[in-house]
Write a protein that holds these residues in place. Structure first.
Motif, PDB file in Angstrom:
ATOM      1  N   MET A   1       0.847  -1.203   0.000  1.00  0.00           N
ATOM      2  CA  MET A   1       0.000   0.000   0.000  1.00  0.00           C
ATOM      3  C   MET A   1       0.874   1.242   0.000  1.00  0.00           C
ATOM      4  N   SER A   2       0.587   2.183  -0.903  1.00  0.00           N
ATOM      5  CA  SER A   2       1.364   3.422  -0.952  1.00  0.00           C
ATOM      6  C   SER A   2       0.873   4.378   0.136  1.00  0.00           C
ATOM      7  N   HIS A   3       1.738   5.291   0.501  1.00  0.00           N
ATOM      8  CA  HIS A   3       1.420   6.253   1.547  1.00  0.00           C
ATOM      9  C   HIS A   3       1.515   7.669   0.974  1.00  0.00           C
ATOM     10  N   TYR A   4       0.946   8.616   1.703  1.00  0.00           N
ATOM     11  CA  TYR A   4       0.987  10.005   1.242  1.00  0.00           C
ATOM     12  C   TYR A   4       1.157  10.954   2.414  1.00  0.00           C
ATOM     13  N   LYS A   5       2.060  11.907   2.243  1.00  0.00           N
ATOM     14  CA  LYS A   5       2.240  13.000   3.187  1.00  0.00           C
ATOM     15  C   LYS A   5       2.276  14.284   2.380  1.00  0.00           C
ATOM     16  N   ALA A   6       1.410  15.203   2.708  1.00  0.00           N
ATOM     17  CA  ALA A   6       1.325  16.446   1.950  1.00  0.00           C
ATOM     18  C   ALA A   6       2.659  17.186   1.987  1.00  0.00           C
ATOM     19  N   PRO A   7       3.194  17.596   0.830  1.00  0.00           N
ATOM     20  CA  PRO A   7       4.491  18.286   0.772  1.00  0.00           C
ATOM     21  C   PRO A   7       4.342  19.772   1.114  1.00  0.00           C
ATOM     22  N   LEU A   8       3.972  20.051   2.349  1.00  0.00           N
ATOM     23  CA  LEU A   8       3.625  21.421   2.735  1.00  0.00           C
ATOM     24  C   LEU A   8       4.770  22.397   2.525  1.00  0.00           C
ATOM     25  N   ALA A   9       5.991  21.971   2.786  1.00  0.00           N
ATOM     26  CA  ALA A   9       7.119  22.897   2.644  1.00  0.00           C
ATOM     27  C   ALA A   9       7.242  23.377   1.199  1.00  0.00           C
ATOM     28  N   ASN A  49      -6.463  14.999   4.436  1.00  0.00           N
ATOM     29  CA  ASN A  49      -6.086  14.148   3.315  1.00  0.00           C
ATOM     30  C   ASN A  49      -5.204  12.982   3.731  1.00  0.00           C
ATOM     31  N   GLU A  50      -4.293  13.227   4.662  1.00  0.00           N
ATOM     32  CA  GLU A  50      -3.392  12.156   5.101  1.00  0.00           C
ATOM     33  C   GLU A  50      -4.098  11.098   5.940  1.00  0.00           C
ATOM     34  N   THR A  51      -5.035  11.533   6.769  1.00  0.00           N
ATOM     35  CA  THR A  51      -5.648  10.593   7.723  1.00  0.00           C
ATOM     36  C   THR A  51      -6.998  10.055   7.276  1.00  0.00           C
ATOM     37  N   VAL A  52      -7.710  10.779   6.428  1.00  0.00           N
ATOM     38  CA  VAL A  52      -9.050  10.350   6.021  1.00  0.00           C
ATOM     39  C   VAL A  52      -9.058   9.803   4.593  1.00  0.00           C
ATOM     40  N   LEU A  53      -8.571  10.591   3.623  1.00  0.00           N
ATOM     41  CA  LEU A  53      -8.694  10.175   2.227  1.00  0.00           C
ATOM     42  C   LEU A  53      -7.632   9.172   1.786  1.00  0.00           C
ATOM     43  N   ALA A  54      -6.377   9.417   2.165  1.00  0.00           N
ATOM     44  CA  ALA A  54      -5.304   8.547   1.669  1.00  0.00           C
ATOM     45  C   ALA A  54      -5.510   7.078   2.045  1.00  0.00           C
ATOM     46  N   PRO A  55      -5.934   6.763   3.266  1.00  0.00           N
ATOM     47  CA  PRO A  55      -6.138   5.342   3.600  1.00  0.00           C
ATOM     48  C   PRO A  55      -7.248   4.673   2.794  1.00  0.00           C
ATOM     49  N   LEU A  56      -8.147   5.462   2.206  1.00  0.00           N
ATOM     50  CA  LEU A  56      -9.245   4.900   1.428  1.00  0.00           C
ATOM     51  C   LEU A  56      -8.889   4.672  -0.032  1.00  0.00           C
ATOM     52  N   ASN A  57      -7.683   5.089  -0.438  1.00  0.00           N
ATOM     53  CA  ASN A  57      -7.315   5.006  -1.845  1.00  0.00           C
ATOM     54  C   ASN A  57      -7.322   3.561  -2.337  1.00  0.00           C
ATOM     55  N   ALA A  58      -6.665   2.685  -1.614  1.00  0.00           N
ATOM     56  CA  ALA A  58      -6.627   1.274  -2.009  1.00  0.00           C
ATOM     57  C   ALA A  58      -7.999   0.620  -1.869  1.00  0.00           C
ATOM     58  N   VAL A  59      -8.775   1.048  -0.878  1.00  0.00           N
ATOM     59  CA  VAL A  59     -10.119   0.508  -0.680  1.00  0.00           C
ATOM     60  C   VAL A  59     -10.985   0.796  -1.911  1.00  0.00           C
ATOM     61  N   GLY A  60     -10.939   2.029  -2.377  1.00  0.00           N
ATOM     62  CA  GLY A  60     -11.725   2.398  -3.545  1.00  0.00           C
ATOM     63  C   GLY A  60     -11.327   1.617  -4.776  1.00  0.00           C
ATOM     64  N   ASP A  61     -10.025   1.402  -4.941  1.00  0.00           N
ATOM     65  CA  ASP A  61      -9.546   0.653  -6.098  1.00  0.00           C
ATOM     66  C   ASP A  61     -10.006  -0.798  -6.027  1.00  0.00           C
ATOM     67  N   ARG A  62      -9.972  -1.361  -4.829  1.00  0.00           N
ATOM     68  CA  ARG A  62     -10.321  -2.776  -4.648  1.00  0.00           C
ATOM     69  C   ARG A  62     -11.826  -3.024  -4.721  1.00  0.00           C
ATOM     70  N   GLU A 425       0.248  -4.963  -3.858  1.00  0.00           N
ATOM     71  CA  GLU A 425       0.312  -4.607  -2.443  1.00  0.00           C
ATOM     72  C   GLU A 425       1.071  -3.312  -2.184  1.00  0.00           C
ATOM     73  N   HIS A 426       1.968  -2.921  -3.072  1.00  0.00           N
ATOM     74  CA  HIS A 426       2.728  -1.688  -2.870  1.00  0.00           C
ATOM     75  C   HIS A 426       1.966  -0.449  -3.343  1.00  0.00           C
ATOM     76  N   GLY A 427       0.931  -0.636  -4.124  1.00  0.00           N
ATOM     77  CA  GLY A 427       0.096   0.485  -4.537  1.00  0.00           C
ATOM     78  C   GLY A 427       0.614   1.293  -5.701  1.00  0.00           C
TER      79      GLY A 427
END
Length: 595
Positions: A1-9, A49-62, A425-427
């Motif tokens: 599963m891929s992960h995401y962290k907003a590149p705020l800087a 986005n990091e805590t709510v949407l990103a974890p659902l990315n793989a769920v939506g695809d599956r 599995e790596h996304g």
């Protein structure tokens, strides 16, 4: 599963240091769009986005979306509906909408980092609110007061969503061929009949109502695209006081089975005498629809950017951890059984390409979004006109290049994983599949290329091109330009001269053979994108050097810019050569000889 962290800087760097958004917002009268407020928006947007949407990315695809054929209703993947409720509760749906319609009145460019985060976190989910923004723009600029009161406010506050219904089974780009009909009912209402396909978020369980903006033809419509009108067709009928009534005669007939964005409902919609209301003037629907479409094209460009960034983040993390072989110049981590693959030149080639396209593309995309604000709110009329012309020129470049680079970056990132990138599995393979659609919907890359060269350059005598050339030349003439940025002035000026000569040669050949426009369009668009990105990298280096940022950031910008100028910008040579090859190389072979 891929992960995401907003590149705020880097988002802050692009927004504040490179394009100077804070000063621009103040000059346009956005009193609430201060640095403190915008920082808070970015921080809270990142958390969502990091805590709510990103974890659902793989769920939506599956899981995908499911259609109940008996009722015509669509169920979205687990967690999607709840995430939308949090999105609405957080006020995100109305962030950039006018306050008089329930929005927060923030500038358009202030909402762009949030849009990028959403697309990176969960592209499929992001498609549900995507066209609500386009519908909002269409009604703001073309809707009557009663339509804005009845339909716009629920869109802004997120209670309803919107769609854009253009494509039909037999016609996509050539809208003059559409067959959907609108019969006047004599009381300001119309009966809409026809079938639309590829309708993003055409049916779902997020909201009680969906507003379809539908292109159709009136009985007295002239032939071709000049006879198209635009109509509001709600899923549920709406009384004058805004109360929802009975179900309208519009129904989802099927869901498309797609290569990617499985969590996004892509619908066939059947209109069977559905109640609709005319938006704008009869037979002038394309004007209003292009208000939606141009907004959507910039938004889709950001989708390519977001996917590129997420793919790059994961590839970078993997390349730092994955141990394989030793560096060619000797062990870099002698205490380990092998070196991490980031020491290998070819892996660095892929990572640096992604980094250069993402960070440069971010500055380019954010600047285009700022032109939306300037075109409407700049204090001087001349500046508003220039911003509108520059926006028109940059829109096809942003849409096409950021999405084409999205495909490239997601594939580079997958390649960094080797065989593991091909494993679900790596996304990474999901990101690559999802990215492919971005070059297709809201106008393919080929359509963007024709729009840029045929309309924005040749038909409009290069008004927007001249503005872009002027921006680059002004940068090259900047007094006291920091030394690291001065190194890019000569190659930029060389590309300016080449760009102008290339445009002139195309125009001369097109005067003798119109096929030259179509033959050159794709390569001209990509050539233009690479030159624009060179400018943004030079500006980024100058902005970094003039800032108080740490030396590490300045060095990273300098080295990435050098990589871009030496290893990516030379792609323009290939595109220029292809352009000069002329139309004959494409058109000489008889169509019957293709086998």
């Amino acid at each position: 599963m891929s992960h995401y962290k907003a590149p705020l800087a880097d988002m802050r760097f692009a927004l504040f240091d490179v394009i100077g958004a804070e000063a621009a917002f103040e000059r346009m009268g956005f009193a609430d769009a201060t640095r403190d407020v915008l920082d808070a928006v970015l921080e809270e947007g990142a958390r969502f986005n990091e805590t709510v949407l990103a974890p659902l990315n793989a769920v939506g695809d599956r899981e995908g979306c499911r259609l109940d054929l008996a009722t015509g209703e669509v169920t979205t993947p687990p967690g999607f509906k709840q995430a939308y409720a949090q999105y609405v509760d957080g006020g995100w749906s109305g962030l950039t909408a006018p306050a008089e319609f329930g929005g927060q009145g923030m500038p358009h460019a202030a909402g762009v980092p949030l849009k990028e985060m959403i697309d990176a976190a969960n592209l499929a989910w992001g498609n549900f609110p995507l066209l609500s923004h386009g519908a909002t723009e269409a009604l703001l600029h073309h809707g009557e007061a009663w339509q804005q009161e009845r339909f716009l406010k629920p869109l802004v506050d997120g209670r309803w969503t919107g769609t854009m219904c253009l494509t039909e089974p037999h016609c996509g780009t050539d809208l003059g061929l559409l067959r959907t009909r609108a019969e006047p009912l004599g009381d300001g209402r119309y009966a809409i009949t026809g079938t639309k396909i590829f309708i993003t978020a055409g049916e779902h369980d997020f909201t009680d109502n969906i507003l379809h903006l539908v292109l159709a033809k009136l009985p007295d419509a002239p032939a071709g695209s000049r006879g198209i009108s635009l109509f509001i067709v709600p899923k549920m009928r709406v009384d004058e006081d805004g109360t929802l009534g009975e179900r309208n005669a519009v129904r989802c007939g099927s869901l498309e089975h797609k290569m990617g964005i499985h969590g996004s409902a892509t619908c066939v919609l059947n209109f069977d005498g559905a109640e609709g209301f005319l938006v704008g003037q009869p037979h002038k629907g394309l004007v209003a629809m292009f208000t939606m479409m141009n907004t959507a094209r910039l938004a889709v460009g950001l989708q390519g950017l977001g996917l590129s960034d997420r793919a790059y983040q994961n590839a970078l993390a993997y390349s730092r951890d994955r141990l394989q072989m030793r560096a060619l110049s000797g062990p870099k981590f002698p205490d380990k059984p092998a070196d991490p693959i980031i020491v290998h030149p070819d892996v660095r080639r892929m990572l640096l390409t992604c980094k250069a396209l993402v960070e440069g593309g971010r500055a380019m995309g954010y600047h285009a979004a700022l032109q939306v604000d300037l075109a409407h709110h700049a204090p001087e009329a001349a500046e508003r006109e220039q911003a509108d012309a520059l926006l028109g020129f940059m829109t096809p470049i942003v849409k096409a290049c950021l999405t084409e680079w999205g495909v490239e970056c997601t594939y580079h990132a997958l390649q960094c994983y080797g065989g593991h990138g091909y494993i679900a599995e790596h996304g990474m393979e999901q990101l690559a599949r999802d990215a492919r659609i971005t070059t297709l919907y809201e106008g393919t890359t080929g359509i963007q290329a024709l729009d840029l060269l045929g309309r924005k350059v040749l038909q409009q005598q290069g008004a927007g091109l001249k503005l872009m050339l002027g921006l680059i030349e002004a940068f090259c003439e900047t007094p006291d330009l920091p030394a690291p940025a001065q190194a890019f002035v000569a190659p930029l000026r060389a590309k300016l001269a080449e760009w102008q000569q290339l445009t002139l040669r195309i125009g001369q050949r097109a005067a003798a053979d119109p096929e030259e426009v179509g033959a050159a369009a794709h390569d001209y668009l990509m050539y233009s994108g690479y030159v624009c990105l060179a400018y943004w990298w030079a500006r980024s280096v100058a902005a970094a050097e003039a800032s108080s940022h740490p030396e590490a950031l300045k060095a990273a910008k300098r080295e990435t810019a050098r990589f871009y100028f030496r290893r990516v910008l030379p792609r323009t040579l290939m595109h220029a050569a292809a352009i000069d090859a002329g139309a004959a190389t494409l058109m000489a072979l008889d169509a019957d000889a293709f086998d």
